[in-house]
Each structure stands twice: as structure tokens, then as C-alpha cells.
Design a protein around this motif. Structure first.
Motif, PDB file in Angstrom:
ATOM      1  N   ALA A   1      -9.414  -0.198   2.856  1.00 55.21           N
ATOM      2  CA  ALA A   1      -9.051  -0.549   4.232  1.00 55.21           C
ATOM      3  C   ALA A   1      -9.449  -2.098   4.685  1.00 55.21           C
ATOM      4  O   ALA A   1      -8.799  -2.999   5.117  1.00 55.21           O
ATOM      5  CB  ALA A   1      -9.151   0.385   5.207  1.00 55.21           C
TER       6      ALA A   1
ATOM      7  N   ILE B   1      -4.756   8.464   0.155  1.00 58.38           N
ATOM      8  CA  ILE B   1      -5.380   8.392   1.447  1.00 58.38           C
ATOM      9  C   ILE B   1      -5.943   7.073   1.733  1.00 58.38           C
ATOM     10  O   ILE B   1      -5.782   6.450   2.822  1.00 58.38           O
ATOM     11  CB  ILE B   1      -6.580   9.614   1.380  1.00 58.38           C
ATOM     12  CG1 ILE B   1      -5.887  10.975   1.350  1.00 58.38           C
ATOM     13  CG2 ILE B   1      -7.370   9.216   2.729  1.00 58.38           C
ATOM     14  CD1 ILE B   1      -6.794  12.035   1.623  1.00 58.38           C
ATOM     15  N   PRO B   2      -6.633   6.277   0.501  1.00 59.60           N
ATOM     16  CA  PRO B   2      -7.140   5.197   1.185  1.00 59.60           C
ATOM     17  C   PRO B   2      -6.106   3.950   1.560  1.00 59.60           C
ATOM     18  O   PRO B   2      -6.218   3.475   2.465  1.00 59.60           O
ATOM     19  CB  PRO B   2      -7.872   4.521  -0.111  1.00 59.60           C
ATOM     20  CG  PRO B   2      -8.171   5.999  -0.725  1.00 59.60           C
ATOM     21  CD  PRO B   2      -7.020   6.548  -0.788  1.00 59.60           C
ATOM     22  N   TYR B   3      -4.955   4.189   0.889  1.00 58.15           N
ATOM     23  CA  TYR B   3      -3.940   3.253   1.113  1.00 58.15           C
ATOM     24  C   TYR B   3      -2.925   3.701   2.380  1.00 58.15           C
ATOM     25  O   TYR B   3      -2.601   2.582   3.257  1.00 58.15           O
ATOM     26  CB  TYR B   3      -2.865   3.169  -0.271  1.00 58.15           C
ATOM     27  CG  TYR B   3      -3.661   2.783  -1.303  1.00 58.15           C
ATOM     28  CD1 TYR B   3      -3.954   1.490  -1.441  1.00 58.15           C
ATOM     29  CD2 TYR B   3      -4.171   3.719  -2.199  1.00 58.15           C
ATOM     30  CE1 TYR B   3      -4.788   1.049  -2.546  1.00 58.15           C
ATOM     31  CE2 TYR B   3      -4.926   3.626  -3.211  1.00 58.15           C
ATOM     32  CZ  TYR B   3      -5.212   1.941  -3.475  1.00 58.15           C
ATOM     33  OH  TYR B   3      -5.890   1.759  -4.591  1.00 58.15           O
TER      34      TYR B   3
ATOM     35  N   ILE C   1       0.255   4.525  -2.251  1.00 57.15           N
ATOM     36  CA  ILE C   1       0.111   5.658  -1.715  1.00 57.15           C
ATOM     37  C   ILE C   1       1.067   6.725  -2.178  1.00 57.15           C
ATOM     38  O   ILE C   1       0.672   7.895  -2.599  1.00 57.15           O
ATOM     39  CB  ILE C   1       0.686   5.644  -0.114  1.00 57.15           C
ATOM     40  CG1 ILE C   1      -0.364   5.069   0.772  1.00 57.15           C
ATOM     41  CG2 ILE C   1       0.821   7.053   0.569  1.00 57.15           C
ATOM     42  CD1 ILE C   1       0.170   4.599   2.295  1.00 57.15           C
TER      43      ILE C   1
ATOM     44  N   VAL D   1     -14.108   9.677  -2.040  1.00 58.44           N
ATOM     45  CA  VAL D   1     -12.700   9.184  -1.632  1.00 58.44           C
ATOM     46  C   VAL D   1     -12.782   8.466  -0.288  1.00 58.44           C
ATOM     47  O   VAL D   1     -12.209   7.424   0.211  1.00 58.44           O
ATOM     48  CB  VAL D   1     -11.526  10.343  -1.685  1.00 58.44           C
ATOM     49  CG1 VAL D   1     -10.330   9.829  -0.996  1.00 58.44           C
ATOM     50  CG2 VAL D   1     -11.393  10.689  -3.253  1.00 58.44           C
ATOM     51  N   ALA D   2     -13.669   8.905   0.481  1.00 58.97           N
ATOM     52  CA  ALA D   2     -13.675   8.666   1.935  1.00 58.97           C
ATOM     53  C   ALA D   2     -14.146   7.196   1.971  1.00 58.97           C
ATOM     54  O   ALA D   2     -14.048   6.317   2.799  1.00 58.97           O
ATOM     55  CB  ALA D   2     -14.609   9.494   2.615  1.00 58.97           C
TER      56      ALA D   2
ATOM     57  N   VAL E   1      -4.629   4.810   5.029  1.00 53.37           N
ATOM     58  CA  VAL E   1      -5.317   4.405   6.232  1.00 53.37           C
ATOM     59  C   VAL E   1      -5.309   2.770   6.440  1.00 53.37           C
ATOM     60  O   VAL E   1      -5.463   2.414   7.442  1.00 53.37           O
ATOM     61  CB  VAL E   1      -6.752   5.000   5.908  1.00 53.37           C
ATOM     62  CG1 VAL E   1      -7.988   4.224   6.803  1.00 53.37           C
ATOM     63  CG2 VAL E   1      -6.851   6.531   5.967  1.00 53.37           C
ATOM     64  N   ALA E   2      -5.328   2.285   5.113  1.00 52.69           N
ATOM     65  CA  ALA E   2      -5.319   0.661   5.007  1.00 52.69           C
ATOM     66  C   ALA E   2      -4.053   0.262   5.911  1.00 52.69           C
ATOM     67  O   ALA E   2      -4.185  -0.608   6.485  1.00 52.69           O
ATOM     68  CB  ALA E   2      -5.109   0.242   3.585  1.00 52.69           C
TER      69      ALA E   2
ATOM     70  N   ASN F   1       0.686  -1.251   0.093  1.00 61.10           N
ATOM     71  CA  ASN F   1      -0.098   0.053   0.066  1.00 61.10           C
ATOM     72  C   ASN F   1       0.930   1.309  -0.258  1.00 61.10           C
ATOM     73  O   ASN F   1       0.459   2.431  -0.255  1.00 61.10           O
ATOM     74  CB  ASN F   1      -0.971   0.130   1.338  1.00 61.10           C
ATOM     75  CG  ASN F   1      -1.978  -0.800   1.252  1.00 61.10           C
ATOM     76  OD1 ASN F   1      -2.348  -0.984  -0.097  1.00 61.10           O
ATOM     77  ND2 ASN F   1      -2.721  -1.421   2.153  1.00 61.10           N
TER      78      ASN F   1
ATOM     79  N   THR G   1     -11.993   4.696   0.649  1.00 63.11           N
ATOM     80  CA  THR G   1     -10.952   4.470   1.850  1.00 63.11           C
ATOM     81  C   THR G   1     -11.317   3.373   2.597  1.00 63.11           C
ATOM     82  O   THR G   1     -10.528   2.425   3.021  1.00 63.11           O
ATOM     83  CB  THR G   1     -10.792   5.848   2.681  1.00 63.11           C
ATOM     84  OG1 THR G   1     -10.171   6.752   1.733  1.00 63.11           O
ATOM     85  CG2 THR G   1      -9.702   5.538   3.753  1.00 63.11           C
TER      86      THR G   1
END
Length: 402
Positions: free
Chosen positions: A314, A249-251, A133, A306-307, A253-254, A129, A310
Motif C-alpha cells: 500500500a 488483499i495487499p492490492y 487483486i 500477508v498483513a 488495500v493499496a 492493482n 499489505t
């Protein structure tokens, strides 16, 4: 970990540059589906083959060959001047990339004692990830500052260098690290005895339950991996530069979620809980979040989309970590790389079908139908795991009085 970072970085490049390359090489969404097919068909085959190779040859040789192979494929993608050339380079990348994951699983079992493996797996498995990112901002920078071809070529050259470094650093490529005897394990680790054959593994109901769960849930990850960046640019209105700011951002958080959950499983294990049953509870709680994915097309802005993406990413990554935790706890070390390879192959098989059909499905039903359908797959998978593995652990606990 550096090679896993590059693995994910390289496979994200095409997805991020899809709008640019559709114009440059004159292809549409249905042709893009064929590119994902060209990547995933050899990916499926080599997931199985690479697992067996690693168990027989070792991690040192295999990772070096795999990493050089996908790096050369990435360079070839950047040098492509036709759709056919690009498709051929994706075939090579698909053949080389999947072996990295069974290598990492086996390397962890070689190096890390049992009471720290859930945390080690939770760090290493989502390490890719970091590549995802870094990919949006760096690819956008390379594509706008130089040109889109350099976004493939430069990471490919770096990958070859890092692959050579792996050759000189993997010094435990053939042995397995013993557990530390001073820390008691509440649940006996899978015994490192004579490894069962693949046929015996495929007769194990617990393994078959994991296979079924992977076949059902993996298409969610692969669809988001290959299509979400394009969705955010083509439908949600983000520019390539804006995607560079928010695409990672998703990655991020993951990675954080995976490390936190891995530490949680280890902590409960240290307190005497069955790590397998703890992991099953993590599966159930995280699967309950996945229906949020059905709301992406209704999001009020690109940033709300996107949220939601995410959350989905995750959970997908947390599940990949969880699958490896299950394998490490349920089956002998000597068969783990093969087990990871088989699971990766079956999960990629159903993902292959979805991605091949995605272009035509989007033309007929748009993204709303795809996002809604994918939203239920993890909950279904969680039920399967509880019915088979959960019940078997409960029977075992009752028999031992635990």
C-alpha cells in the motif's frame, strides 16, 4: 484502466506460477532471477523511449501498440517449452509494458482539469492493482481447472481485444485539457508553455531529487512484486489455492489507500494548501510504516506475513501516485510523459540490480536480510524529497507571503 488491470495481471502470472513452472521447465531461484532480468532490462530502456514517443506521437497509437505487444508476449510465455523460450517472451513483455504508465499520465493531463488531477491520478495509477487483486484467484483457477499455460494465453487474447478498443475510444490523444477557470488554484499549475528539453529537465534539482528517491525506493516494490508470492508459498506454507484467496488483499488495500490519499490531497488543495507540500507530508507519514517489512520473516503465521506485506504494498503504491502528483504540479504538461518515463527507467534500473542478485542473496542470507534492508529505503527517500523539494516550496511560500 482496463489495460492497466491487464498490465499488472499479466506480469503477476509468472510470479504466482513460479513453483509450478520451476518444476515444469526445470529452473531454480537463480534462473528465476535471470527471468526478472530479462523482463526488466528492456523495461528500463523502453520506459525512457516510450515517454518520448508518447509526447511526440500521442497516446492513441502508443497504447494500442504497447498493449498488443505485451499481450502477445503473455501468450508466448504460456506456449514456452523451454527456459530460453520463456526468457525471450519476458524480454518482449518488458519492452511493451512500461509505456502504459506514461500514456495514462498524459491521458489524465489531456482529459482532467487541474483541481481534480490528484484524485484522477490516485485512481488511475493504482488501477493496475485490480489486476494484481484478480491475478491470484483467477490464475489459480485457470491453472488448476485447465492448465498453467492457459493462465497466460487467455488473458493475452483478452488484452489484444481491449487494445483494439482503446484505439477507437482515445479521442483526445493530442490535446491538453485546460483547467476550469471558475475554481481558483492556490498554487499555480505548472505552466503549459513550450516544454523544456530532457536536458533542461535533468538539470532541475527538484526533478533530480525525485529521480534519487525513485532509484532508492523502487526496488522495494519490484522485489515484493516478483518474490512475495513465491515466499508465501515456499516459505510461509500457503498452497496455490490459499494464495488465490489471500494474494489479492495487499492490492485491494493499496487501491483504497491511494484513492483516499488522492482525495485528501485534492481537499487540502481546494482549501488553499500547497498540494506539493501536502504530498510531501504524505510521503513522510507513510515512509514511517515501512520498517514493519523487516518483521515479515518473524511473523507468527502466513496471514500475519500477508498483513505486513499489505502495508508495504500500500505504501509503495501510494508513493507511485505521489510521484505523479509531484510531476503534474511541478512540470509542464508537454514534458510529463517523458518525465514519467525517465523516472520509471531509473527506478527500474536499481530494481534490476536487486532482482538479478536476489537469487544468490537468498541462498547466502535468506529472506530476512533482504526484507530488513528494503525496510529503510522509503524513509531515506522521504528525507531526500523534504531536503530538496520541501525547502524549495518553503522558500517559495516565504517569498510570496503564502
Amino acid at each position: 484502466m482496463a489495460l492497466l488491470v491487464l498490465n499488472y495481471f499479466d506480469r503477476q502470472t509468472l510470479a504466482i506460477l513460479k513453483p509450478v513452472m520451476k518444476t515444469q521447465l526445470a529452473f531454480d531461484d537463480e534462473a528465476y532471477s535471470l527471468l526478472t532480468f530479462a523482463f526488466m532490462l528492456p523495461y528500463i530502456v523502453m520506459y525512457v523511449v516510450s515517454g518520448r514517443l508518447i509526447d511526440r506521437v500521442g497516446t492513441r497509437v502508443c497504447m494500442t501498440v504497447f498493449a498488443i505487444g505485451w499481450s502477445v508476449a503473455n501468450i508466448a510465455s504460456g506456449l514456452s517449452h523451454s527456459f530460453g523460450h520463456l526468457a525471450a517472451s519476458r524480454v518482449l513483455m518488458g519492452a511493451a509494458e512500461p509505456g502504459a504508465f506514461p500514456v495514462v499520465q498524459r491521458a489524465i493531463l489531456n482529459w482532467v482539469p487541474v483541481e481534480r488531477r490528484a484524485l484522477a491520478i490516485s485512481i488511475a495509477t493504482p488501477a493496475g492493482n485490480i489486476g494484481a487483486i484478480l491475478a491470484p484467484p483467477l490464475i489459480a483457477l485457470l491453472a488448476t481447472g485447465l492448465n498453467w499455460r492457459m493462465a497466460f494465453v487467455i488473458p493475452g487474447v483478452i488484452g489484444i481485444v481491449v487494445a483494439i478498443m482503446w484505439w477507437f475510444t482515445d479521442t483526445k490523444h493530442g490535446s491538453s485539457a485546460p483547467p476550469v477557470p471558475s475554481v481558483p488554484s492556490p498554487v499555480p499549475e505548472a505552466v503549459d508553455e513550450e516544454a523544456p528539453s530532457v536536458k533542461e529537465l535533468l538539470r532541475d534539482k527538484r526533478f533530480l531529487a525525485i529521480v534519487a528517491a525513485r532509484m532508492i525506493s523502487d526496488p522495494v516494490w519490484y522485489f515484493y512484486l516478483f518474490w512475495s508470492a513465491g515466499y508465501l508459498q515456499e516459505r510461509a506454507g500457503l498452497s496455490l489455492a490459499e494464495l488465490g484467496f489471500v494474494g489479492g488483499i495487499p492490492y485491494i488495500v493499496a487501491v483504497l489507500v491511494c484513492i483516499m490519499l488522492g482525495r485528501l490531497v485534492d481537499r487540502y488543495t481546494e482549501r488553499g494548501h500547497d498540494p506539493i507540500r501536502v504530498q510531501l507530508r504524505v510521503f513522510a507519514l507513510s515512509a514511517a510504516l515501512m520498517p514493519l517489512g523487516a518483521l515479515i520473516t518473524m511473523a507468527s503465521s502466513a496471514f500475519v506475513a500477508v498483513a505486513i506485506i499489505t502495508v508495504v504494498v500500500a505504501v509503495c503504491q501510494a508513493w507511485f501516485v505521489g510521484y505523479n502528483v509531484l510531476l503534474a504540479g511541478l512540470f509542464p504538461v508537454k514534458i510529463n510523459a517523458s518525465a514519467v518515463g525517465i523516472l520509471g527507467a531509473v527506478g527500474a534500473s536499481t530494481s534490476l540490480v536487486l532482482n538479478l542478485l536476489a537469487g544468490s542473496l537468498l541462498a547466502q542470507f535468506d529472506y530476512i536480510a533482504l526484507f530488513a534492508g528494503l525496510a529503510i529505503l522509503h524513509p531515506v527517500s522521504a528525507v531526500i524529497l523534504f531536503l530538496v523539494i520541501g525547502r524549495s516550496r518553503a522558500r517559495r511560500a516565504a517569498a510570496t507571503g503564502a
